[in-house]
Scaffold this motif. Structure first.
Motif, mmCIF file in Angstrom:
data_model
loop_
_atom_site.group_PDB
_atom_site.id
_atom_site.type_symbol
_atom_site.label_atom_id
_atom_site.label_comp_id
_atom_site.label_asym_id
_atom_site.label_seq_id
_atom_site.Cartn_x
_atom_site.Cartn_y
_atom_site.Cartn_z
ATOM 1 N N LEU A 141 0.830 -1.207 0.000
ATOM 2 C CA LEU A 141 0.000 0.000 0.000
ATOM 3 C C LEU A 141 0.862 1.254 0.000
ATOM 4 C CD1 LEU A 141 -2.811 -1.145 2.456
ATOM 5 C CD2 LEU A 141 -2.921 -1.061 -0.029
ATOM 6 N N LEU A 142 1.855 1.264 -0.876
ATOM 7 C CA LEU A 142 2.813 2.373 -0.995
ATOM 8 C C LEU A 142 2.965 2.781 -2.451
ATOM 9 C CD1 LEU A 142 5.176 4.244 -0.074
ATOM 10 C CD2 LEU A 142 6.658 2.232 -0.281
ATOM 11 N N MET A 143 2.878 4.082 -2.705
ATOM 12 C CA MET A 143 3.132 4.622 -4.035
ATOM 13 C C MET A 143 4.167 5.742 -3.903
ATOM 14 S SD MET A 143 0.562 6.458 -6.764
ATOM 15 C CE MET A 143 -0.369 4.956 -7.050
ATOM 16 N N VAL A 144 5.173 5.706 -4.756
ATOM 17 C CA VAL A 144 6.210 6.729 -4.761
ATOM 18 C C VAL A 144 6.030 7.580 -6.007
ATOM 19 C CG1 VAL A 144 8.692 7.171 -4.759
ATOM 20 C CG2 VAL A 144 7.782 5.178 -3.528
ATOM 21 N N LEU A 145 5.760 8.866 -5.803
ATOM 22 C CA LEU A 145 5.662 9.810 -6.917
ATOM 23 C C LEU A 145 6.991 10.528 -7.064
ATOM 24 C CD1 LEU A 145 2.224 11.614 -6.324
ATOM 25 C CD2 LEU A 145 2.675 9.535 -7.634
ATOM 26 N N PHE A 146 7.361 10.829 -8.302
ATOM 27 C CA PHE A 146 8.574 11.604 -8.570
ATOM 28 C C PHE A 146 8.347 12.415 -9.831
ATOM 29 C CE2 PHE A 146 12.729 10.915 -6.411
ATOM 30 C CZ PHE A 146 13.356 12.074 -6.850
ATOM 31 N N GLY A 147 8.914 13.602 -9.853
ATOM 32 C CA GLY A 147 8.829 14.464 -11.023
ATOM 33 C C GLY A 147 9.692 13.932 -12.150
ATOM 34 N N PRO A 148 9.689 14.625 -13.284
ATOM 35 C CA PRO A 148 10.402 14.151 -14.474
ATOM 36 C C PRO A 148 11.920 14.095 -14.317
ATOM 37 C CG PRO A 148 9.485 16.340 -14.854
ATOM 38 C CD PRO A 148 8.960 15.867 -13.538
ATOM 39 N N SER A 149 12.462 14.718 -13.270
ATOM 40 C CA SER A 149 13.915 14.710 -13.075
ATOM 41 C C SER A 149 14.401 13.480 -12.312
ATOM 42 C CB SER A 149 14.339 15.971 -12.312
ATOM 43 O OG SER A 149 13.791 15.958 -10.997
ATOM 44 N N ALA A 150 13.538 12.507 -12.058
ATOM 45 C CA ALA A 150 13.933 11.294 -11.320
ATOM 46 C C ALA A 150 15.097 10.602 -12.009
ATOM 47 C CB ALA A 150 12.754 10.338 -11.211
ATOM 48 N N MET A 151 16.066 10.167 -11.207
ATOM 49 C CA MET A 151 17.219 9.443 -11.739
ATOM 50 C C MET A 151 16.757 8.114 -12.328
ATOM 51 S SD MET A 151 20.007 10.085 -8.731
ATOM 52 C CE MET A 151 18.880 9.624 -7.426
ATOM 53 N N GLU B 287 7.660 20.060 -3.698
ATOM 54 C CA GLU B 287 7.861 21.310 -4.436
ATOM 55 C C GLU B 287 9.167 21.306 -5.235
ATOM 56 O OE1 GLU B 287 7.420 24.533 -1.631
ATOM 57 O OE2 GLU B 287 5.420 23.831 -1.072
ATOM 58 N N SER B 288 10.234 20.747 -4.678
ATOM 59 C CA SER B 288 11.529 20.804 -5.366
ATOM 60 C C SER B 288 11.746 19.655 -6.349
ATOM 61 C CB SER B 288 12.678 20.850 -4.351
ATOM 62 O OG SER B 288 12.704 19.670 -3.580
ATOM 63 N N LEU B 289 11.255 18.447 -6.026
ATOM 64 C CA LEU B 289 11.547 17.274 -6.852
ATOM 65 C C LEU B 289 10.308 16.576 -7.407
ATOM 66 C CD1 LEU B 289 14.158 15.685 -4.414
ATOM 67 C CD2 LEU B 289 14.670 16.938 -6.520
ATOM 68 N N GLY B 290 9.127 16.996 -6.962
ATOM 69 C CA GLY B 290 7.918 16.265 -7.335
ATOM 70 C C GLY B 290 7.864 14.920 -6.636
ATOM 71 N N HIS B 291 8.641 14.775 -5.547
ATOM 72 C CA HIS B 291 8.780 13.483 -4.860
ATOM 73 C C HIS B 291 7.968 13.427 -3.580
ATOM 74 C CE1 HIS B 291 10.359 9.934 -3.043
ATOM 75 N NE2 HIS B 291 10.937 10.604 -2.071
ATOM 76 N N CYS C 176 8.916 4.161 -9.296
ATOM 77 C CA CYS C 176 8.168 5.420 -9.178
ATOM 78 C C CYS C 176 7.065 5.570 -10.212
ATOM 79 C CB CYS C 176 9.114 6.610 -9.352
ATOM 80 S SG CYS C 176 10.322 6.785 -8.047
ATOM 81 N N VAL C 177 6.081 6.377 -9.815
ATOM 82 C CA VAL C 177 5.098 6.916 -10.750
ATOM 83 C C VAL C 177 5.627 8.304 -11.097
ATOM 84 C CG1 VAL C 177 2.738 7.745 -11.037
ATOM 85 C CG2 VAL C 177 3.178 5.618 -9.769
ATOM 86 N N ILE C 178 6.037 8.484 -12.342
ATOM 87 C CA ILE C 178 6.584 9.758 -12.793
ATOM 88 C C ILE C 178 5.418 10.640 -13.242
ATOM 89 C CG2 ILE C 178 8.198 10.896 -14.376
ATOM 90 C CD1 ILE C 178 9.546 8.920 -12.397
ATOM 91 N N HIS C 179 5.455 11.889 -12.804
ATOM 92 C CA HIS C 179 4.368 12.817 -13.133
ATOM 93 C C HIS C 179 4.959 14.160 -13.533
ATOM 94 C CE1 HIS C 179 4.665 15.288 -9.428
ATOM 95 N NE2 HIS C 179 5.214 14.191 -8.970
ATOM 96 N N GLU C 180 4.154 14.933 -14.248
ATOM 97 C CA GLU C 180 4.613 16.240 -14.732
ATOM 98 C C GLU C 180 3.439 17.212 -14.764
ATOM 99 O OE1 GLU C 180 7.634 17.875 -18.164
ATOM 100 O OE2 GLU C 180 6.788 15.866 -18.358
#
Length: 117
Positions: A20-30, A77-81, A37-41
């Motif tokens: 029951l865990l979801m990790v969101l990250f912005g487009p700059s994810a390594m 705010e800084s990483l979308g994470h 991750c679920v990448i979002h923009e």
């Protein structure tokens, strides 16, 4: 209100359904993080969008934020994470995480909107 769009779903994301865990990250994810991750923009800037009692919508599935970690808004705010737990833990919420209810992992696909209110 802040809205973002799912652009990529990592190959390992479905494995986190049981946790029951979801990790969101912005487009700059390594690259090494993208599988989990679920990448979002978004064209919007998120400003203090993660708040106790706030709502998150994945498509038509709505969740209520029940806990917010101390670094969650800054990381988002800084990483979308952000790490989103769809379950209550026995300990304090991690600094870069939130807890959301109900305790159901959302069904998502690429192109879905994620809305924070």
């Amino acid at each position: 209100m802040y809205q973002t769009k799912v652009t990529e779903i990592g190959a390992i994301v479905p494995d986190f359904k049981e946790e029951l865990l979801m990790v969101l990250f912005g487009p700059s994810a390594m690259q090494e993080l993208r599988d989990i991750c679920v990448i979002h923009e978004s064209e919007q800037e998120p400003k203090e969008v993660l708040m106790l009692g706030g709502k998150i919508t994945f498509g038509d599935q709505e969740y209520t934020i029940t806990k917010v970690g101390g670094e969650a808004n800054a990381n988002f705010e800084s990483l979308g994470h952000i790490s989103i737990y769809f379950r209550e833990g026995e300990n304090e919420v991690l600094p870069g995480a939130i807890i959301a209810s109900p305790q159901v992992f959302p069904d998502i696909t690429e192109g879905d909107a994620i809305t924070f209110q």
